[in-house]
Scaffold this motif. Structure first.
Motif, PDB file in Angstrom:
ATOM      1  N   LYS A 132       0.827  -1.210   0.000  1.00 58.80           N
ATOM      2  CA  LYS A 132       0.000   0.000   0.000  1.00 58.80           C
ATOM      3  C   LYS A 132       0.862   1.262   0.000  1.00 58.80           C
ATOM      4  O   LYS A 132       0.659   2.172  -0.795  1.00 58.80           O
ATOM      5  CB  LYS A 132      -0.928   0.006   1.212  1.00 58.80           C
ATOM      6  N   GLY A 133       1.809   1.302   0.916  1.00 60.45           N
ATOM      7  CA  GLY A 133       2.660   2.485   1.014  1.00 60.45           C
ATOM      8  C   GLY A 133       3.810   2.497   0.041  1.00 60.45           C
ATOM      9  O   GLY A 133       4.435   3.522  -0.197  1.00 60.45           O
ATOM     10  N   ARG A 134       4.142   1.298  -0.500  1.00 60.31           N
ATOM     11  CA  ARG A 134       5.225   1.133  -1.465  1.00 60.31           C
ATOM     12  C   ARG A 134       6.574   1.513  -0.862  1.00 60.31           C
ATOM     13  O   ARG A 134       7.305   2.361  -1.383  1.00 60.31           O
ATOM     14  CB  ARG A 134       4.952   1.930  -2.750  1.00 60.31           C
ATOM     15  N   PHE A 135       6.905   0.885   0.265  1.00 59.69           N
ATOM     16  CA  PHE A 135       8.193   1.116   0.909  1.00 59.69           C
ATOM     17  C   PHE A 135       8.561  -0.099   1.754  1.00 59.69           C
ATOM     18  O   PHE A 135       7.705  -0.934   2.069  1.00 59.69           O
ATOM     19  CB  PHE A 135       8.168   2.369   1.779  1.00 59.69           C
ATOM     20  N   LEU A 136       9.850  -0.184   2.110  1.00 61.43           N
ATOM     21  CA  LEU A 136      10.344  -1.236   2.996  1.00 61.43           C
ATOM     22  C   LEU A 136      10.204  -0.755   4.428  1.00 61.43           C
ATOM     23  O   LEU A 136      10.734   0.288   4.801  1.00 61.43           O
ATOM     24  CB  LEU A 136      11.809  -1.544   2.691  1.00 61.43           C
ATOM     25  N   SER A 137       9.500  -1.512   5.237  1.00 63.38           N
ATOM     26  CA  SER A 137       9.277  -1.124   6.623  1.00 63.38           C
ATOM     27  C   SER A 137      10.142  -1.981   7.540  1.00 63.38           C
ATOM     28  O   SER A 137      11.101  -2.611   7.106  1.00 63.38           O
ATOM     29  CB  SER A 137       7.798  -1.293   6.982  1.00 63.38           C
ATOM     30  N   THR A 138       9.798  -2.015   8.809  1.00 57.93           N
ATOM     31  CA  THR A 138      10.453  -2.920   9.752  1.00 57.93           C
ATOM     32  C   THR A 138       9.384  -3.838  10.318  1.00 57.93           C
ATOM     33  O   THR A 138       8.196  -3.508  10.312  1.00 57.93           O
ATOM     34  CB  THR A 138      11.122  -2.161  10.913  1.00 57.93           C
ATOM     35  N   HIS A 139       9.807  -4.996  10.828  1.00 54.65           N
ATOM     36  CA  HIS A 139       8.827  -5.951  11.351  1.00 54.65           C
ATOM     37  C   HIS A 139       8.090  -5.403  12.558  1.00 54.65           C
ATOM     38  O   HIS A 139       6.920  -5.691  12.785  1.00 54.65           O
ATOM     39  CB  HIS A 139       9.527  -7.257  11.733  1.00 54.65           C
ATOM     40  N   ALA A 140       8.761  -4.565  13.359  1.00 50.23           N
ATOM     41  CA  ALA A 140       8.167  -4.055  14.601  1.00 50.23           C
ATOM     42  C   ALA A 140       7.183  -2.921  14.341  1.00 50.23           C
ATOM     43  O   ALA A 140       6.166  -2.800  15.017  1.00 50.23           O
ATOM     44  CB  ALA A 140       9.270  -3.585  15.553  1.00 50.23           C
ATOM     45  N   THR A 141       7.480  -2.092  13.357  1.00 50.27           N
ATOM     46  CA  THR A 141       6.627  -0.943  13.048  1.00 50.27           C
ATOM     47  C   THR A 141       6.360  -0.927  11.546  1.00 50.27           C
ATOM     48  O   THR A 141       6.988  -0.168  10.802  1.00 50.27           O
ATOM     49  CB  THR A 141       7.302   0.371  13.499  1.00 50.27           C
ATOM     50  N   THR A 157       5.952   2.353   9.324  1.00 46.46           N
ATOM     51  CA  THR A 157       6.976   3.364   9.548  1.00 46.46           C
ATOM     52  C   THR A 157       8.074   3.229   8.497  1.00 46.46           C
ATOM     53  O   THR A 157       8.617   2.149   8.300  1.00 46.46           O
ATOM     54  CB  THR A 157       7.594   3.221  10.943  1.00 46.46           C
ATOM     55  N   LEU A 158       8.380   4.321   7.837  1.00 44.18           N
ATOM     56  CA  LEU A 158       9.473   4.359   6.865  1.00 44.18           C
ATOM     57  C   LEU A 158      10.637   5.121   7.482  1.00 44.18           C
ATOM     58  O   LEU A 158      10.476   6.260   7.932  1.00 44.18           O
ATOM     59  CB  LEU A 158       9.017   5.062   5.580  1.00 44.18           C
ATOM     60  N   SER A 159      11.798   4.502   7.518  1.00 48.36           N
ATOM     61  CA  SER A 159      12.979   5.132   8.087  1.00 48.36           C
ATOM     62  C   SER A 159      13.993   5.421   6.993  1.00 48.36           C
ATOM     63  O   SER A 159      14.167   4.627   6.064  1.00 48.36           O
ATOM     64  CB  SER A 159      13.604   4.202   9.140  1.00 48.36           C
ATOM     65  N   ILE A 160      14.689   6.544   7.109  1.00 46.04           N
ATOM     66  CA  ILE A 160      15.734   6.872   6.138  1.00 46.04           C
ATOM     67  C   ILE A 160      16.836   5.820   6.158  1.00 46.04           C
ATOM     68  O   ILE A 160      17.517   5.590   5.154  1.00 46.04           O
ATOM     69  CB  ILE A 160      16.313   8.284   6.403  1.00 46.04           C
ATOM     70  N   THR A 193      17.189  15.529   5.079  1.00 47.15           N
ATOM     71  CA  THR A 193      16.344  14.351   5.222  1.00 47.15           C
ATOM     72  C   THR A 193      15.610  14.343   6.549  1.00 47.15           C
ATOM     73  O   THR A 193      16.135  14.775   7.576  1.00 47.15           O
ATOM     74  CB  THR A 193      17.178  13.060   5.137  1.00 47.15           C
ATOM     75  N   SER A 194      14.412  13.833   6.521  1.00 49.13           N
ATOM     76  CA  SER A 194      13.668  13.538   7.747  1.00 49.13           C
ATOM     77  C   SER A 194      14.009  12.109   8.134  1.00 49.13           C
ATOM     78  O   SER A 194      14.218  11.253   7.268  1.00 49.13           O
ATOM     79  CB  SER A 194      12.170  13.680   7.501  1.00 49.13           C
ATOM     80  N   GLU A 195      14.067  11.837   9.423  1.00 46.11           N
ATOM     81  CA  GLU A 195      14.461  10.489   9.844  1.00 46.11           C
ATOM     82  C   GLU A 195      13.365   9.456   9.594  1.00 46.11           C
ATOM     83  O   GLU A 195      13.637   8.357   9.105  1.00 46.11           O
ATOM     84  CB  GLU A 195      14.829  10.480  11.329  1.00 46.11           C
ATOM     85  N   ILE A 196      12.130   9.801   9.910  1.00 47.20           N
ATOM     86  CA  ILE A 196      11.043   8.822   9.894  1.00 47.20           C
ATOM     87  C   ILE A 196       9.797   9.405   9.240  1.00 47.20           C
ATOM     88  O   ILE A 196       9.459  10.574   9.431  1.00 47.20           O
ATOM     89  CB  ILE A 196      10.698   8.369  11.332  1.00 47.20           C
ATOM     90  N   GLY A 197       9.106   8.568   8.496  1.00 45.03           N
ATOM     91  CA  GLY A 197       7.809   8.917   7.954  1.00 45.03           C
ATOM     92  C   GLY A 197       6.770   7.934   8.443  1.00 45.03           C
ATOM     93  O   GLY A 197       6.998   6.716   8.403  1.00 45.03           O
ATOM     94  N   LEU A 198       5.653   8.437   8.932  1.00 45.25           N
ATOM     95  CA  LEU A 198       4.557   7.590   9.408  1.00 45.25           C
ATOM     96  C   LEU A 198       3.473   7.535   8.345  1.00 45.25           C
ATOM     97  O   LEU A 198       3.105   8.565   7.768  1.00 45.25           O
ATOM     98  CB  LEU A 198       3.986   8.140  10.718  1.00 45.25           C
ATOM     99  N   PHE A 199       2.954   6.342   8.085  1.00 45.69           N
ATOM    100  CA  PHE A 199       1.968   6.141   7.027  1.00 45.69           C
ATOM    101  C   PHE A 199       0.657   5.621   7.600  1.00 45.69           C
ATOM    102  O   PHE A 199       0.637   4.939   8.624  1.00 45.69           O
ATOM    103  CB  PHE A 199       2.512   5.159   5.983  1.00 45.69           C
ATOM    104  N   ASP A 200      -0.426   5.940   6.916  1.00 42.58           N
ATOM    105  CA  ASP A 200      -1.746   5.485   7.334  1.00 42.58           C
ATOM    106  C   ASP A 200      -1.905   3.998   6.998  1.00 42.58           C
ATOM    107  O   ASP A 200      -1.703   3.592   5.855  1.00 42.58           O
ATOM    108  CB  ASP A 200      -2.827   6.299   6.621  1.00 42.58           C
ATOM    109  N   GLU A 201      -2.276   3.232   7.990  1.00 42.56           N
ATOM    110  CA  GLU A 201      -2.360   1.780   7.816  1.00 42.56           C
ATOM    111  C   GLU A 201      -3.463   1.373   6.844  1.00 42.56           C
ATOM    112  O   GLU A 201      -3.352   0.360   6.147  1.00 42.56           O
ATOM    113  CB  GLU A 201      -2.591   1.112   9.172  1.00 42.56           C
ATOM    114  N   THR A 202      -4.516   2.160   6.776  1.00 42.36           N
ATOM    115  CA  THR A 202      -5.652   1.815   5.922  1.00 42.36           C
ATOM    116  C   THR A 202      -5.413   2.184   4.463  1.00 42.36           C
ATOM    117  O   THR A 202      -5.643   1.380   3.556  1.00 42.36           O
ATOM    118  CB  THR A 202      -6.928   2.518   6.414  1.00 42.36           C
ATOM    119  N   THR A 203      -4.932   3.404   4.252  1.00 40.52           N
ATOM    120  CA  THR A 203      -4.760   3.887   2.879  1.00 40.52           C
ATOM    121  C   THR A 203      -3.348   3.705   2.332  1.00 40.52           C
ATOM    122  O   THR A 203      -3.141   3.703   1.121  1.00 40.52           O
ATOM    123  CB  THR A 203      -5.110   5.379   2.807  1.00 40.52           C
ATOM    124  N   GLY A 204      -2.362   3.586   3.231  1.00 33.32           N
ATOM    125  CA  GLY A 204      -0.967   3.490   2.804  1.00 33.32           C
ATOM    126  C   GLY A 204      -0.372   4.828   2.442  1.00 33.32           C
ATOM    127  O   GLY A 204       0.758   4.895   1.948  1.00 33.32           O
TER     128      GLY A 204
END
Length: 248
Positions: free
Chosen positions: A143-152, A155-158, A201-212
Motif C-alpha cells: 500500500k505504502g510502497r516502501f520497505l518497513s520494519t517488522h516491529a513498526t 513506519t518508513l525510516s531513512i 532528510t527527515s528520519e522517519i515517515g509515518l503512514f496510514d495503515e488503511t490507505t498506505g
C-alpha cells in the motif's frame, strides 16, 4: 595548502593522500587490537569508553560494518590476513540472512558477503545474498510502497535506504522483476516523503495503515521531526548512489 581558485584554499593532493593513508593504517591497528581482545564479537558502541560486547538486539544491523572494514583493509593492502578474518566474520553473520525479524540486512550483507562474492564469484556466496535480499523483500508494504520494519510496519525510516540496494542487486543477479520493482518503489517513496526540497532528510515517515498514504514526519533520534539527523543524509547518499550504480 595551495590556491587553485582566487580566495579558495584546498589541501594539496599529496597531503590529502597522506592523511587518508594514515587514517586507514590507524584503523587497521585499532581493528586488529579490538578483535584480538574480543574475538568473534561485533561491538557497536562503547560504555564508559569501553566497547560493549553485548549491544542491544536493535543494534545488530551495524555488525556488517566491522567485516566491511576488513574487506577495505584487504583491498588496500592485499594482505591475506585481512581476507581470512573477513571470511571468518562473514560466516558468523550468515544465519541472519533468513531472519524475518531482522532490520538492516542491507547494511549487514552489502558490507560482508557482497565484497566476498565480488572477489571470489563463488555461487554459494551469491546464494547467501539472494536469501538475504528475499528476506528483506518481505518487509515491502504494497500500500505504502516502501520497505518497513517488522516491529513498526507502517513506519518508513531513512535508514532503510541501506536495504534497497541489496534487493536491487539480487534482482539483477536473478532477473527477478518483483524485487526490482520493490527496490525502485522504496527509493521513490523515500524521495517523495523523507527528502526535503533543500536536500536534507527527515528520519522517519509515518503512514496510514488503511490507505498506505504518508501521514507525518517523526523521529527517534536527532533533535526533532523537522530537524536533519546527521546520520540520515549518509544513508540517503549511500542508498541512492548505490542504486544508481546498480542500474547502469
Amino acid at each position: 595548502l595551495e590556491t587553485r581558485k582566487p580566495g579558495t584554499l584546498v589541501m594539496s593532493d599529496q597531503n590529502r593522500i597522506g592523511r587518508y593513508t594514515a587514517a586507514l593504517e590507524f584503523g587497521e591497528q585499532q581493528v586488529a587490537a579490538m578483535i584480538a581482545k574480543n574475538p568473534d564479537v561485533f561491538p557497536v558502541r562503547t560504555n564508559g569508553g569501553r566497547w560493549n560486547s553485548e549491544p542491544a538486539p536493535e543494534s545488530r544491523w551495524a555488525h556488517g560494518f566491522l567485516t566491511g572494514l576488513m574487506w577495505v583493509f584487504h583491498a588496500r593492502t592485499g594482505d591475506q590476513k585481512w581476507r581470512d578474518l573477513a571470511e571468518h566474520y562473514c560466516k558468523l553473520l550468515e544465519p541472519r540472512n533468513a531472519d524475518p525479524q531482522a532490520f538492516g540486512l542491507g547494511a549487514v550483507f552489502m558490507n560482508s558477503y557482497l565484497p566476498w562474492y565480488e572477489v571470489s564469484k563463488e555461487k554459494a556466496l551469491l546464494k547467501v545474498l539472494v536469501q538475504a535480499g528475499n528476506t528483506l523483500a518481505k518487509q515491502f508494504q504494497h500500500k505504502g510502497r516502501f520497505l518497513s520494519t517488522h516491529a513498526t510496519p507502517w513506519t518508513l525510516s531513512i535508514d532503510a535506504m541501506m536495504n534497497s540496494p541489496l534487493i536491487n542487486f539480487v534482482a539483477n543477479e536473478t532477473l527477478d522483476a518483483d524485487l526490482a520493482r520493490f527496490s525502485t518503489a522504496h527509493c521513490r517513496t523515500t524521495r517523495d516523503s523523507l527528502i526535503r526540497p533543500d536536500g536534507s532528510t527527515s528520519e522517519i515517515g509515518l503512514f496510514d495503515e488503511t490507505t498506505g498514504k504518508f501521514a507525518e514526519h517523526s523521529n527517534r533520534q536527532g533533535l526533532s521531526a523537522d530537524s536533519c539527523w546527521a546520520r540520515g543524509p549518509s544513508w540517503s547518499l549511500f542508498g541512492f548512489t548505490t542504486m544508481d550504480e546498480l542500474s547502469d
